[in-house]
Design a protein around this motif. Structure first.
Motif, PDB file in Angstrom:
ATOM      1  N   TYR A   1       0.848  -1.188   0.000  1.00  0.00           N
ATOM      2  CA  TYR A   1       0.000   0.000   0.000  1.00  0.00           C
ATOM      3  C   TYR A   1       0.890   1.246   0.000  1.00  0.00           C
ATOM      4  N   VAL A   2       0.471   2.246  -0.743  1.00  0.00           N
ATOM      5  CA  VAL A   2       1.246   3.489  -0.864  1.00  0.00           C
ATOM      6  C   VAL A   2       0.571   4.577  -0.039  1.00  0.00           C
ATOM      7  N   ARG A   3       1.359   5.227   0.808  1.00  0.00           N
ATOM      8  CA  ARG A   3       0.858   6.303   1.649  1.00  0.00           C
ATOM      9  C   ARG A   3       1.705   7.553   1.419  1.00  0.00           C
ATOM     10  N   ASP A   4       1.066   8.651   1.037  1.00  0.00           N
ATOM     11  CA  ASP A   4       1.782   9.889   0.725  1.00  0.00           C
ATOM     12  C   ASP A   4       1.349  11.031   1.639  1.00  0.00           C
ATOM     13  N   ARG A   5       2.260  11.945   1.851  1.00  0.00           N
ATOM     14  CA  ARG A   5       1.944  13.199   2.537  1.00  0.00           C
ATOM     15  C   ARG A   5       2.989  14.230   2.167  1.00  0.00           C
TER      16      ARG A   5
ATOM     17  N   LEU B   1      13.668  17.015   8.477  1.00  0.00           N
ATOM     18  CA  LEU B   1      14.285  17.610   7.292  1.00  0.00           C
ATOM     19  C   LEU B   1      14.301  19.127   7.404  1.00  0.00           C
ATOM     20  N   GLY B   2      13.276  19.676   8.033  1.00  0.00           N
ATOM     21  CA  GLY B   2      13.244  21.123   8.244  1.00  0.00           C
ATOM     22  C   GLY B   2      14.375  21.584   9.133  1.00  0.00           C
ATOM     23  N   GLU B   3      14.666  20.835  10.186  1.00  0.00           N
ATOM     24  CA  GLU B   3      15.746  21.200  11.103  1.00  0.00           C
ATOM     25  C   GLU B   3      17.115  21.066  10.435  1.00  0.00           C
ATOM     26  N   THR B   4      17.257  20.069   9.580  1.00  0.00           N
ATOM     27  CA  THR B   4      18.559  19.828   8.949  1.00  0.00           C
ATOM     28  C   THR B   4      18.805  20.736   7.754  1.00  0.00           C
ATOM     29  N   LEU B   5      17.806  20.859   6.881  1.00  0.00           N
ATOM     30  CA  LEU B   5      18.007  21.576   5.619  1.00  0.00           C
ATOM     31  C   LEU B   5      17.059  22.763   5.430  1.00  0.00           C
ATOM     32  N   GLY B   6      16.124  22.943   6.326  1.00  0.00           N
ATOM     33  CA  GLY B   6      15.163  24.028   6.156  1.00  0.00           C
ATOM     34  C   GLY B   6      14.099  23.705   5.125  1.00  0.00           C
ATOM     35  N   ALA B   7      13.863  22.414   4.873  1.00  0.00           N
ATOM     36  CA  ALA B   7      12.861  21.994   3.887  1.00  0.00           C
ATOM     37  C   ALA B   7      11.602  21.544   4.625  1.00  0.00           C
ATOM     38  N   TYR B   8      10.556  22.345   4.557  1.00  0.00           N
ATOM     39  CA  TYR B   8       9.339  22.052   5.322  1.00  0.00           C
ATOM     40  C   TYR B   8       8.188  21.568   4.453  1.00  0.00           C
ATOM     41  N   GLY B   9       8.427  21.435   3.146  1.00  0.00           N
ATOM     42  CA  GLY B   9       7.365  20.988   2.252  1.00  0.00           C
ATOM     43  C   GLY B   9       7.788  19.817   1.404  1.00  0.00           C
ATOM     44  N   ALA B  10       8.534  18.880   1.987  1.00  0.00           N
ATOM     45  CA  ALA B  10       9.015  17.720   1.243  1.00  0.00           C
ATOM     46  C   ALA B  10       7.890  16.712   1.046  1.00  0.00           C
ATOM     47  N   HIS B  11       8.083  15.840   0.060  1.00  0.00           N
ATOM     48  CA  HIS B  11       7.131  14.759  -0.189  1.00  0.00           C
ATOM     49  C   HIS B  11       7.608  13.503   0.530  1.00  0.00           C
ATOM     50  N   PHE B  12       6.706  12.884   1.264  1.00  0.00           N
ATOM     51  CA  PHE B  12       6.983  11.650   1.998  1.00  0.00           C
ATOM     52  C   PHE B  12       6.129  10.540   1.402  1.00  0.00           C
ATOM     53  N   ARG B  13       6.734   9.401   1.169  1.00  0.00           N
ATOM     54  CA  ARG B  13       5.985   8.239   0.685  1.00  0.00           C
ATOM     55  C   ARG B  13       6.352   7.012   1.504  1.00  0.00           C
ATOM     56  N   GLY B  14       5.347   6.365   2.057  1.00  0.00           N
ATOM     57  CA  GLY B  14       5.549   5.113   2.761  1.00  0.00           C
ATOM     58  C   GLY B  14       4.991   3.968   1.947  1.00  0.00           C
ATOM     59  N   LEU B  15       5.747   2.898   1.831  1.00  0.00           N
ATOM     60  CA  LEU B  15       5.315   1.672   1.162  1.00  0.00           C
ATOM     61  C   LEU B  15       5.177   0.614   2.247  1.00  0.00           C
ATOM     62  N   VAL B  16       3.951   0.202   2.515  1.00  0.00           N
ATOM     63  CA  VAL B  16       3.661  -0.658   3.656  1.00  0.00           C
ATOM     64  C   VAL B  16       2.810  -1.855   3.230  1.00  0.00           C
ATOM     65  N   THR B  17       2.827  -2.899   4.064  1.00  0.00           N
ATOM     66  CA  THR B  17       2.060  -4.106   3.754  1.00  0.00           C
ATOM     67  C   THR B  17       0.797  -4.219   4.611  1.00  0.00           C
ATOM     68  N   ASN B  18       0.589  -3.265   5.502  1.00  0.00           N
ATOM     69  CA  ASN B  18      -0.594  -3.243   6.346  1.00  0.00           C
ATOM     70  C   ASN B  18      -1.455  -2.052   5.945  1.00  0.00           C
ATOM     71  N   GLU B  19      -2.672  -2.314   5.531  1.00  0.00           N
ATOM     72  CA  GLU B  19      -3.535  -1.246   5.033  1.00  0.00           C
ATOM     73  C   GLU B  19      -3.776  -0.166   6.077  1.00  0.00           C
ATOM     74  N   LYS B  20      -3.715  -0.544   7.351  1.00  0.00           N
ATOM     75  CA  LYS B  20      -3.985   0.411   8.439  1.00  0.00           C
ATOM     76  C   LYS B  20      -2.702   0.939   9.074  1.00  0.00           C
ATOM     77  N   ALA B  21      -1.587   0.730   8.418  1.00  0.00           N
ATOM     78  CA  ALA B  21      -0.298   1.168   8.970  1.00  0.00           C
ATOM     79  C   ALA B  21      -0.261   2.675   9.121  1.00  0.00           C
ATOM     80  N   GLY B  22       0.482   3.126  10.114  1.00  0.00           N
ATOM     81  CA  GLY B  22       0.605   4.555  10.380  1.00  0.00           C
ATOM     82  C   GLY B  22       0.818   4.761  11.858  1.00  0.00           C
ATOM     83  N   THR B  23       1.585   5.782  12.212  1.00  0.00           N
ATOM     84  CA  THR B  23       1.861   6.038  13.609  1.00  0.00           C
ATOM     85  C   THR B  23       2.099   7.515  13.837  1.00  0.00           C
ATOM     86  N   ASP B  24       1.674   7.999  14.998  1.00  0.00           N
ATOM     87  CA  ASP B  24       1.888   9.399  15.391  1.00  0.00           C
ATOM     88  C   ASP B  24       1.397  10.375  14.329  1.00  0.00           C
TER      89      ASP B  24
END
Length: 249
Positions: free
Chosen positions: A80-84, A101-124
């Motif tokens: 399953y693909v999860r984006d934010r 990434l914001g603290e390291t490079l000052g990038a606060y609008g990066a694209h994050f993609r998680g590839l997971v095998t659990n449809e309900k995966a996610g934390t915090d």
């Protein structure tokens, strides 16, 4: 048959063979010339598709690695693909110290993609990170630096953050040596395999052993990113995945 007659017959046969092309001696090889053609020749200019052009402009979801690439290296589970888009941690916390990434490079609008095998995966509140590491196949973070020079600077800094994990106390997991993949000018990636603590007996990665996933820093034109592969992939599969990721980026 007389000897003189035999010689005459053979001479005629050879002459006919030379005329018809059936007896052709191979040209002598130059000294030191390898007998096999290097595999790199298959992708040399003019032998296939043109080299990809370095990327520029904003990152979109189409620049991120897809689940299909993992199926190509043998992963059979549904992914399953999860984006934010936003900020957050971007690499192994042991090396980066839980920084974002914001603290390291000052990038606060990066694209994050998680590839997971659990449809309900996610934390915090982060759908790209599985609560159970066994459900995480990979996670990619990418952004546009605005210029090729700055993307190179960011990539070098991100890679240097991971280098300390190539040396860890025995029995602690450890990264292996850095491997570089050059796809084309300004399209390059560096990756390190990860080795479990039971393989770390000297403080560094064991020689002659296969990794079990790893981490990569990617750069394509003005785009840069970090890819963590949690699936237990060996060197050949990691190389294929990382190449696919940086080419797509």
């Amino acid at each position: 048959m007389r000897p003189r007659t035999i010689v005459l017959v053979l001479a005629v046969a050879v002459g006919l063979g030379l005329l018809t092309g059936r007896f052709v001696l191979p040209a002598p090889s130059a000294a030191g010339t390898p007998r096999t053609t290097p595999s790199a020749a298959a992708s040399s200019p003019g032998s296939g598709s043109p080299a990809p052009r370095p990327a520029s402009g904003p990152i979109t979801n189409r620049h991120l690695l897809t689940a299909a690439e993992f199926r190509k290296v043998g992963l059979s589970k549904r992914i399953y693909v999860r984006d934010r888009v936003g900020d957050g941690n971007y690499a192994n916390a042991t090396c980066t110290g839980e920084k974002t990434l914001g603290e390291t490079l000052g990038a606060y609008g990066a694209h994050f993609r998680g590839l997971v095998t659990n449809e309900k995966a996610g934390t915090d509140g982060d759908p790209t990170q599985a609560g159970n590491i066994d459900d995480q196949v990979a996670r990619e973070v990418a952004d546009d630096a605005g210029s090729r020079a700055l993307a190179q600077n960011y990539a070098e800094r991100l890679l240097l953050e991971e280098v300390p994990c190539q040396s860890e106390p025995a029995t602690h997991w450890v990264y292996g040596p850095t491997h570089t993949i050059d796809v084309a000018a300004d399209i390059t990636a560096s990756w390190m395999g990860v080795y479990s603590g039971d393989l770390n007996t000297t403080g560094t990665a064991p020689r002659g052993k296969e990794p079990c996933g790893g981490i990569a820093v990617l750069r394509n034109g003005s785009h840069y990113g970090v890819l963590e592969v949690d699936a237990c992939l060996g060197s050949a599969a990691m190389t294929r995945i990382v190449r696919a990721a940086v080419t797509r980026l």
